[in-house]
Write an enzyme that holds these catalytic residues in place. Structure first.
Site, PDB file in Angstrom:
ATOM      1  N   THR A  69     -15.716  -1.267  36.491  1.00 41.25           N
ATOM      2  CA  THR A  69     -17.107  -1.886  36.182  1.00 41.25           C
ATOM      3  C   THR A  69     -16.434  -2.813  34.336  1.00 41.25           C
ATOM      4  O   THR A  69     -15.950  -1.555  33.995  1.00 41.25           O
ATOM      5  CB  THR A  69     -17.919  -1.823  36.133  1.00 41.25           C
ATOM      6  OG1 THR A  69     -18.166  -0.583  36.557  1.00 41.25           O
ATOM      7  CG2 THR A  69     -19.420  -1.921  34.495  1.00 41.25           C
ATOM      8  N   GLN A  80       0.282 -11.223  19.460  1.00 41.94           N
ATOM      9  CA  GLN A  80       0.456 -10.876  18.195  1.00 41.94           C
ATOM     10  C   GLN A  80       0.510 -13.038  17.583  1.00 41.94           C
ATOM     11  O   GLN A  80      -0.222 -12.866  16.541  1.00 41.94           O
ATOM     12  CB  GLN A  80       2.474 -10.930  17.726  1.00 41.94           C
ATOM     13  CG  GLN A  80       2.325  -9.553  17.540  1.00 41.94           C
ATOM     14  CD  GLN A  80       1.418  -8.924  16.515  1.00 41.94           C
ATOM     15  OE1 GLN A  80       0.939  -9.054  15.409  1.00 41.94           O
ATOM     16  NE2 GLN A  80       1.129  -7.730  16.483  1.00 41.94           N
ATOM     17  N   CYS A 133       2.552   1.790  17.608  1.00 41.29           N
ATOM     18  CA  CYS A 133       2.700   1.953  18.733  1.00 41.29           C
ATOM     19  C   CYS A 133       3.738   3.211  18.567  1.00 41.29           C
ATOM     20  O   CYS A 133       3.898   4.273  19.645  1.00 41.29           O
ATOM     21  CB  CYS A 133       3.135   1.209  19.717  1.00 41.29           C
ATOM     22  SG  CYS A 133       2.108  -0.411  20.541  1.00 41.29           S
ATOM     23  N   GLY A 176      -3.048  -4.973  26.293  1.00 36.17           N
ATOM     24  CA  GLY A 176      -1.990  -6.175  26.411  1.00 36.17           C
ATOM     25  C   GLY A 176      -0.891  -5.360  27.308  1.00 36.17           C
ATOM     26  O   GLY A 176      -0.731  -5.743  28.144  1.00 36.17           O
ATOM     27  N   THR A 177      -0.752  -4.037  26.567  1.00 30.75           N
ATOM     28  CA  THR A 177      -0.143  -2.595  27.838  1.00 30.75           C
ATOM     29  C   THR A 177      -0.009  -2.545  28.808  1.00 30.75           C
ATOM     30  O   THR A 177       0.212  -2.751  29.594  1.00 30.75           O
ATOM     31  CB  THR A 177      -0.168  -1.964  26.716  1.00 30.75           C
ATOM     32  OG1 THR A 177       0.212  -1.378  25.662  1.00 30.75           O
ATOM     33  CG2 THR A 177       1.168  -0.564  27.836  1.00 30.75           C
ATOM     34  N   ASN A 186       6.858  -8.528  16.724  1.00 29.20           N
ATOM     35  CA  ASN A 186       5.692  -7.195  16.450  1.00 29.20           C
ATOM     36  C   ASN A 186       6.281  -7.013  14.814  1.00 29.20           C
ATOM     37  O   ASN A 186       5.540  -6.455  14.473  1.00 29.20           O
ATOM     38  CB  ASN A 186       5.076  -6.941  17.703  1.00 29.20           C
ATOM     39  CG  ASN A 186       5.773  -5.348  18.334  1.00 29.20           C
ATOM     40  OD1 ASN A 186       6.924  -6.539  18.849  1.00 29.20           O
ATOM     41  ND2 ASN A 186       5.860  -4.485  18.010  1.00 29.20           N
ATOM     42  N   SER A 198      -4.264  -9.038  23.363  1.00 29.60           N
ATOM     43  CA  SER A 198      -5.303  -8.157  23.336  1.00 29.60           C
ATOM     44  C   SER A 198      -6.498  -8.785  21.883  1.00 29.60           C
ATOM     45  O   SER A 198      -5.325  -8.265  21.057  1.00 29.60           O
ATOM     46  CB  SER A 198      -4.072  -6.460  22.559  1.00 29.60           C
ATOM     47  OG  SER A 198      -4.902  -5.332  22.898  1.00 29.60           O
ATOM     48  N   ALA A 199      -7.584  -8.010  21.482  1.00 29.13           N
ATOM     49  CA  ALA A 199      -8.461  -8.848  21.441  1.00 29.13           C
ATOM     50  C   ALA A 199      -8.738  -8.241  19.353  1.00 29.13           C
ATOM     51  O   ALA A 199      -8.857  -8.616  18.798  1.00 29.13           O
ATOM     52  CB  ALA A 199     -10.074  -8.442  21.937  1.00 29.13           C
ATOM     53  N   HIS A 200      -8.273  -7.234  19.658  1.00 28.43           N
ATOM     54  CA  HIS A 200      -8.185  -6.067  18.564  1.00 28.43           C
ATOM     55  C   HIS A 200      -7.286  -6.522  17.721  1.00 28.43           C
ATOM     56  O   HIS A 200      -6.873  -6.806  16.324  1.00 28.43           O
ATOM     57  CB  HIS A 200      -7.031  -4.623  18.615  1.00 28.43           C
ATOM     58  CG  HIS A 200      -6.752  -4.326  18.673  1.00 28.43           C
ATOM     59  ND1 HIS A 200      -5.809  -3.521  17.785  1.00 28.43           N
ATOM     60  CD2 HIS A 200      -5.800  -3.629  20.181  1.00 28.43           C
ATOM     61  CE1 HIS A 200      -4.942  -2.772  18.547  1.00 28.43           C
ATOM     62  NE2 HIS A 200      -4.313  -3.030  19.732  1.00 28.43           N
TER      63      HIS A 200
END
Length: 374
Positions: free
Chosen positions: A237, A179, A326, A71-72, A151, A199-201
């Site tokens: 890639t 979020q 972060c 996301g950043t 967040n 962001s997937a995590h």
């Protein structure tokens, strides 16, 4: 010792089915999506099916989903290109945004002398939309950047209403939705945002991969240069196994959204009940009716217990945080809470407790017991 993970706003456990999907791709589908042979074509198929799967969740076309590392990166790309390529002269944001937005906006202000205006924040952490309308009365090419779910305190922005306000004033609208994606339905045919990010995590996918929604014909240009991947907008890639894992995680999240939201909301309600009974004098930072996955609470502890509270909880197997992961190395108080609390209240310990579907009532009981020991 029981281990309790209540820091899901910082990152989530990768879902077992996501691990399975990623392992399959890494084991069998290792071709480069840009190659023309059968291995490459197979990889390209997985890439594009993942893109279509993600796009479907937001009711947009696949070509509007661009894969990034996180996301950043997506926030930096959107904000920088808006200034450099779309010739935005002013950004309206808030002082409680994630640092991925705040730091980027301030860097752009220094580098390009753009105008930066901060919309007012209410005492409960909500954005003052009346003030936003007042700021938009100024006739200058503008981008509004306001996050969907904060967040740290879990306050929720009315995306649809802000989208309407931005359209009425003919300005661009970017929202950091890191979020909320995977935890709340966002129909981008109803919400007129120009850009959102993920962001997937944050929704039980792998770390190191995310995506940006870039509404078609926006005119955004790449952040850096190289190959023609991602329609030339994000060269390099593609991390195929991570992208496939992200698509799988998002599908699982939205397929189970109703039952997961009910389960997690019940845990949050149970936590509030236990706090009422066991920790008299605690305060909620933000709104009691905030986002269902998290709660930020100020504890009625003496100042001498503030500095080591996370250490003491960790020693009892409890993982929570005091704000954005972060900024976990910083000794400064949360920039979000600074906008809401008095100097004295900032000295007291505040904890962000954030849930996932893998948490239980027993986790809450163990947290309360650990806090009582302190």
């Amino acid at each position: 010792m029981n281990k309790v993970y209540l820091d899901n706003a910082s990152t989530t456990a990768v879902h077992p089915l996501v691990i399975e999907e990623m392992t399959k791709v890494m084991s069998h589908d290792y071709g480069n999506p840009s190659s023309t042979h059968s291995y490459g074509r197979n990889a390209k198929s997985i890439l594009e099916l993942s893109r279509k799967s993600i796009a479907k969740q937001f009711n947009v076309s696949a070509q509007e989903i661009i894969f990034t590392s996180c996301g950043t990166e997506a926030n930096n790309w959107i904000l920088r290109s808006a200034v450099v390529d779309l010739k935005v002269k002013r950004i309206i944001t808030s002082k409680i945004e994630h640092h991925a937005v705040l730091e980027t906006v301030l860097a752009l202000q220094k580098e390009y002398s753009i105008q930066v205006d901060f919309v007012a924040v209410k005492p409960n952490g909500e954005i003052d939309l009346t003030n936003l309308v007042e700021l938009l009365a100024q006739d200058v090419k503008t981008l509004v950047s306001l996050m969907h779910v904060n967040n740290e305190i879990g306050t929720v922005l009315d995306l649809e209403r802000v989208g309407v306000i931005c359209r009425e004033h003919n300005v661009l609208f970017h929202s950091d939705t890191v979020q909320s994606i995977g935890k709340k339905t966002i129909d981008l045919q109803v919400v007129s945002a120009d850009f959102i990010v993920a962001s997937a995590h944050k929704f039980h996918g792998p770390k190191g991969v995310g995506f940006a929604f870039i509404r078609k014909n926006s005119g955004l240009q790449p952040l850096f240069h190289g190959g023609e991947q991602e329609k030339g907008l994000r060269p390099g890639t593609e991390a195929l196994h991570q992208i496939a894992g992200m698509a799988k995680a998002l599908t699982i999240s939205y397929d189970n959204l109703e039952q997961d939201e009910k389960h997690i909301s019940n845990l949050r309600t149970y936590l509030l009940k236990q706090l009422d009974q066991e920790l008299e004098g605690y305060q909620i930072n933000g709104s009691k009716e905030g986002f269902y996955t998290m709660l930020n609470v100020q504890l009625p502890f003496t100042n001498d217990k503030t500095a080591m509270i996370l250490f003491h909880l960790d020693m009892q197997g409890i993982a929570v945080s005091r704000g954005s992961a972060c900024q976990s190395g910083s000794i400064r108080p949360s920039h979000v809470l600074e906008q809401m609390l008095s100097v004295e209240d900032l000295k007291k310990p505040s904890l962000r407790i954030s849930f996932s579907q893998f948490n239980t009532k027993n986790d809450v009981d163990l947290l309360i017991a650990a806090l009582k020991k302190i």
